[in-house]
Design a protein around this motif. Structure first.
Motif, PDB file in Angstrom:
ATOM      1  N   GLY A 117     -23.356   4.722 -33.476  1.00 41.89           N
ATOM      2  CA  GLY A 117     -24.534   4.086 -34.092  1.00 41.89           C
ATOM      3  C   GLY A 117     -25.762   4.981 -34.191  1.00 41.89           C
ATOM      4  O   GLY A 117     -26.810   4.564 -34.679  1.00 41.89           O
ATOM      5  N   LEU A 118     -25.662   6.252 -33.726  1.00 49.72           N
ATOM      6  CA  LEU A 118     -26.832   7.140 -33.784  1.00 49.72           C
ATOM      7  C   LEU A 118     -27.261   7.395 -35.226  1.00 49.72           C
ATOM      8  O   LEU A 118     -28.446   7.531 -35.531  1.00 49.72           O
ATOM      9  CB  LEU A 118     -26.509   8.484 -33.111  1.00 49.72           C
ATOM     10  CG  LEU A 118     -26.645   8.516 -31.593  1.00 49.72           C
ATOM     11  CD1 LEU A 118     -26.224   9.878 -31.059  1.00 49.72           C
ATOM     12  CD2 LEU A 118     -28.082   8.228 -31.192  1.00 49.72           C
ATOM     13  N   CYS A 119     -26.295   7.456 -36.133  1.00 45.27           N
ATOM     14  CA  CYS A 119     -26.613   7.713 -37.541  1.00 45.27           C
ATOM     15  C   CYS A 119     -27.471   6.574 -38.093  1.00 45.27           C
ATOM     16  O   CYS A 119     -28.463   6.809 -38.792  1.00 45.27           O
ATOM     17  CB  CYS A 119     -25.341   7.900 -38.369  1.00 45.27           C
ATOM     18  SG  CYS A 119     -24.157   6.566 -38.173  1.00 45.27           S
ATOM     19  N   GLN A 120     -27.129   5.355 -37.737  1.00 47.17           N
ATOM     20  CA  GLN A 120     -27.889   4.199 -38.224  1.00 47.17           C
ATOM     21  C   GLN A 120     -29.333   4.277 -37.723  1.00 47.17           C
ATOM     22  O   GLN A 120     -30.286   4.063 -38.467  1.00 47.17           O
ATOM     23  CB  GLN A 120     -27.233   2.911 -37.720  1.00 47.17           C
ATOM     24  CG  GLN A 120     -27.959   1.663 -38.205  1.00 47.17           C
ATOM     25  CD  GLN A 120     -27.254   0.390 -37.754  1.00 47.17           C
ATOM     26  OE1 GLN A 120     -26.088   0.414 -37.377  1.00 47.17           O
ATOM     27  NE2 GLN A 120     -27.942  -0.703 -37.802  1.00 47.17           N
ATOM     28  N   LYS A 121     -29.481   4.647 -36.433  1.00 41.45           N
ATOM     29  CA  LYS A 121     -30.831   4.722 -35.847  1.00 41.45           C
ATOM     30  C   LYS A 121     -31.643   5.853 -36.481  1.00 41.45           C
ATOM     31  O   LYS A 121     -32.857   5.766 -36.599  1.00 41.45           O
ATOM     32  CB  LYS A 121     -30.725   4.969 -34.341  1.00 41.45           C
ATOM     33  CG  LYS A 121     -30.317   3.727 -33.586  1.00 41.45           C
ATOM     34  CD  LYS A 121     -30.482   3.956 -32.092  1.00 41.45           C
ATOM     35  CE  LYS A 121     -29.758   2.857 -31.332  1.00 41.45           C
ATOM     36  NZ  LYS A 121     -28.962   3.344 -30.236  1.00 41.45           N
ATOM     37  N   SER A 122     -30.974   6.925 -36.874  1.00 33.99           N
ATOM     38  CA  SER A 122     -31.712   8.093 -37.366  1.00 33.99           C
ATOM     39  C   SER A 122     -32.078   7.972 -38.842  1.00 33.99           C
ATOM     40  O   SER A 122     -32.937   8.703 -39.331  1.00 33.99           O
ATOM     41  CB  SER A 122     -30.866   9.362 -37.180  1.00 33.99           C
ATOM     42  OG  SER A 122     -29.812   9.354 -38.132  1.00 33.99           O
ATOM     43  N   CYS A 123     -31.452   7.051 -39.570  1.00 28.99           N
ATOM     44  CA  CYS A 123     -31.670   7.009 -41.024  1.00 28.99           C
ATOM     45  C   CYS A 123     -33.066   6.460 -41.353  1.00 28.99           C
ATOM     46  O   CYS A 123     -33.364   5.303 -41.048  1.00 28.99           O
ATOM     47  CB  CYS A 123     -30.604   6.149 -41.707  1.00 28.99           C
ATOM     48  SG  CYS A 123     -30.897   6.050 -43.490  1.00 28.99           S
TER      49      CYS A 123
END
Ligand SMILES: Cc1cc2nc3c(=O)[nH]c(=O)nc-3n(C[C@H](O)[C@H](O)[C@H](O)COP(=O)(O)OP(=O)(O)OC[C@H]3O[C@@H](n4cnc5c(N)ncnc54)[C@H](O)[C@@H]3O)c2cc1C
Length: 395
Positions: free
Chosen positions: A13-19
Motif C-alpha cells: 500500500g506504500l504506492c497508494q500513500k505516495s501518489c
C-alpha cells in the motif's frame, strides 16, 4: 503507462500513500491505477518490491521527423480598441528565426483573438513565413479553456517541431495546459534556446535556486515546447519587405465549454512603474542603506526618464513591492541602460538583467560580482555618488 507486476507486488500500500494524485488504489487482491495518473514516478520510487515501472512510449525517428517548423504563440494585448501582439512575441520571433534557419524549417506565428486583431503583418516582417490565425468571438479575451482548445487544435493539425510561449502570466497558464492535453514536454522559464547537431532544441534554464544552468532536451515527444520570459532575447528591427502570408484556421468553440469569463479589468497599484518595458532602470539594492535613501535612486531614475527597480533583498526588507523586483524570482528586464546601485550581483539577480544593453554599477566593494558584467563600474559610496550625479544632470 504505469506497469504493475502483480506477481511481485505484496500489496503493502506504500504506492497508494505516495501518489499525490490519488490515482492508485491498493485493494485486497490487486493494485489498480486510474486515469488520474500523471506518470510522476512517486510510486515507483517508494515501492520496496520494485513491482512498479513506467513505460514511456518513445516516438520513432520517422514519427519525430513528421513534426516541422518553429511555432510562436502570439499573445495579444488590448491597445485602445484593438488587440495587438505583445513585445515578447517579437523577441521570440527574432530568436525563433535563428532556430528555424538552423533547422532549415519555417517559422510560424499562431495568433488567437477576435475581429479586433491588428498588426498581424508585422509578425511576418519580424521573421515569420506564415501567420496561422484563429478568429472567434470567444477568443476576444484570454480564457484558459478557450485558448487551450484552440491552440491544441492548431498544434495537433500543424505538428510543429518547436513551440514557444512568452513566460507571461497567460503564457505560463496556457503552455502546460496544451502540453498536458497533447502529452508533450515543456521547459518553463528558459534563458537560452539552441539547436544541437542532432536537430534537437536545447533549452537552458536556471536550476537549484539559480546555482546551476540546466540544459534540457525533449528527445521522445514533439513539439519541443518552452516558455521564455520577456526581455531574454532582443527583438530585431522588422523588415517591411518580407512577404506576408496570413491564413485563417477555423476553430469550433462553445460558450458552455469555457468555464471562466472576464468580468472586469482592475489595474494594479504599481501599474505606472512597468519595469518590464522600461528603457532606463535604476535599481536599488541593500547597499542603499535604508528606505529613505531610495528617494535618491527614484530621482535619478525619473531624471533619466526611467523607472526604479530593486533587488530581492530590499523587497524582503519591505522597502519596495515585489512588482519591481528584478531577477530569477522577479521580473526579467532588458533596458537600454541599467544602473545597479548597492547591488552585489548575485546570480539570481544577474539572470534577470544581464541582457540590458548598457550596465552601470555603483558599489563600494571593488570585488562585488556585479562589476564582472558591468560596462561601467563606479567604486564608491552610493550615498555620495548619487547626489553628485543628480547635480550633474541638472545642468
Ligand atoms: C531561489 C532564489 C531566488 C532569488 N531570486 C532573486 C531575484 O529574483 N532577485 C534578486 O535580486 N535576488 C534574488 N535572490 C537573492 C540573491 O541571492 C541575493 O541575496 C540578492 O540579490 C542580494 O541583494 P542585494 O545585492 O541588494 O544585497 P547584498 O547582497 O546584501 O549586496 C549589497 C551590496 O551593496 C554594497 N554596498 C553596501 N553599502 C554600499 C554603499 N553605501 N554604496 C555602494 N554600495 C554599497 C555592498 O558592497 C554589496 O555588494 C534569490 C535567491 C534565491 C535563493
Amino acid at each position: 503507462m504505469l506497469k504493475i507486476d502483480h506477481e511481485t507486488c505484496n500489496l503493502c500500500g506504500l504506492c497508494q500513500k505516495s501518489c499525490p494524485f490519488g490515482a492508485i488504489s491498493a485493494g485486497e487482491k490487486k493494485v489498480m491505477v486510474d486515469e488520474r495518473c500523471t506518470l510522476c514516478g512517486a510510486c515507483v520510487n517508494v515501492c520496496p518490491q520494485a513491482a512498479l515501472s513506467i513505460e514511456r512510449r518513445q516516438a520513432s525517428a520517422e514519427e519525430l521527423a513528421r513534426y516541422r517548423g518553429v511555432y510562436v504563440w502570439t499573445e495579444c494585448e488590448e491597445r485602445g480598441k484593438h488587440l495587438v501582439p505583445r513585445r515578447v512575441v517579437y523577441e521570440l520571433l527574432t530568436h525563433g528565426r535563428r532556430l528555424a534557419d538552423r533547422l532549415g524549417q519555417p517559422l510560424v506565428a499562431v495568433v488567437l483573438g477576435d475581429a479586433r486583431m491588428q498588426d498581424l503583418e508585422r509578425l511576418c516582417h519580424q521573421g515569420a513565413e506564415r501567420v496561422v490565425c484563429c478568429r472567434h468571438d470567444l477568443l476576444g479575451s484570454y480564457s484558459t479553456d478557450g485558448f487551450a482548445t484552440a491552440l491544441a487544435a492548431v498544434v495537433a493539425k500543424e505538428k510543429p517541431s518547436v513551440l514557444l510561449f512568452g513566460a507571461t502570466p497567460n503564457g505560463r497558464d496556457l503552455a502546460p495546459r496544451v502540453a498536458a492535453r497533447l502529452r508533450f514536454g515543456l521547459t518553463a522559464d528558459c534563458t537560452g534556446l539552441e539547436i544541437d547537431d542532432q536537430g534537437q532544441l536545447v533549452q537552458t534554464r536556471p536550476a537549484f535556486g539559480g546555482n546551476i544552468m540546466a540544459s534540457i532536451i525533449s528527445p521522445y515527444t514533439r513539439p519541443q515546447a518552452a516558455t521564455v520570459r520577456p526581455n531574454v532575447f532582443a527583438a530585431a528591427a522588422p523588415d517591411p519587405l518580407r512577404p506576408v502570408a496570413i491564413e485563417d484556421f477555423p476553430v469550433t468553440l462553445s460558450k458552455a465549454s469555457i468555464r471562466t469569463r472576464r468580468v472586469e479589468t482592475i489595474a494594479t497599484a504599481a501599474e505606472g512603474e512597468k519595469i518590464e518595458e522600461a528603457r532606463v532602470i535604476v535599481a536599488a539594492g541593500r547597499g542603499c542603506g535604508e528606505p529613505s535613501h531610495l528617494d535618491l535612486v527614484r530621482s535619478l531614475a525619473h531624471r533619466l526618464g526611467g523607472v526604479m527597480a530593486g533587488s530581492r533583498a530590499i523587497v524582503e526588507l519591505g522597502w519596495v513591492p515585489h512588482t519591481i523586483q528584478v531577477g530569477q524570482s522577479g521580473t526579467t528586464v532588458g533596458p537600454d541602460l541599467y544602473i545597479a546601485v548597492g547591488i552585489s550581483g548575485a546570480v539570481q539577480h544577474v539572470v534577470g538583467m544581464s541582457s540590458s544593453k548598457k550596465i552601470v554599477a555603483i558599489n563600494k566593494d571593488p570585488d562585488a560580482p556585479i562589476f564582472k558584467i558591468a560596462d561601467l563600474g563606479v567604486v564608491g559610496d552610493a550615498l555620495q555618488i548619487l547626489p553628485k550625479l543628480l547635480d550633474a544632470l541638472k545642468t
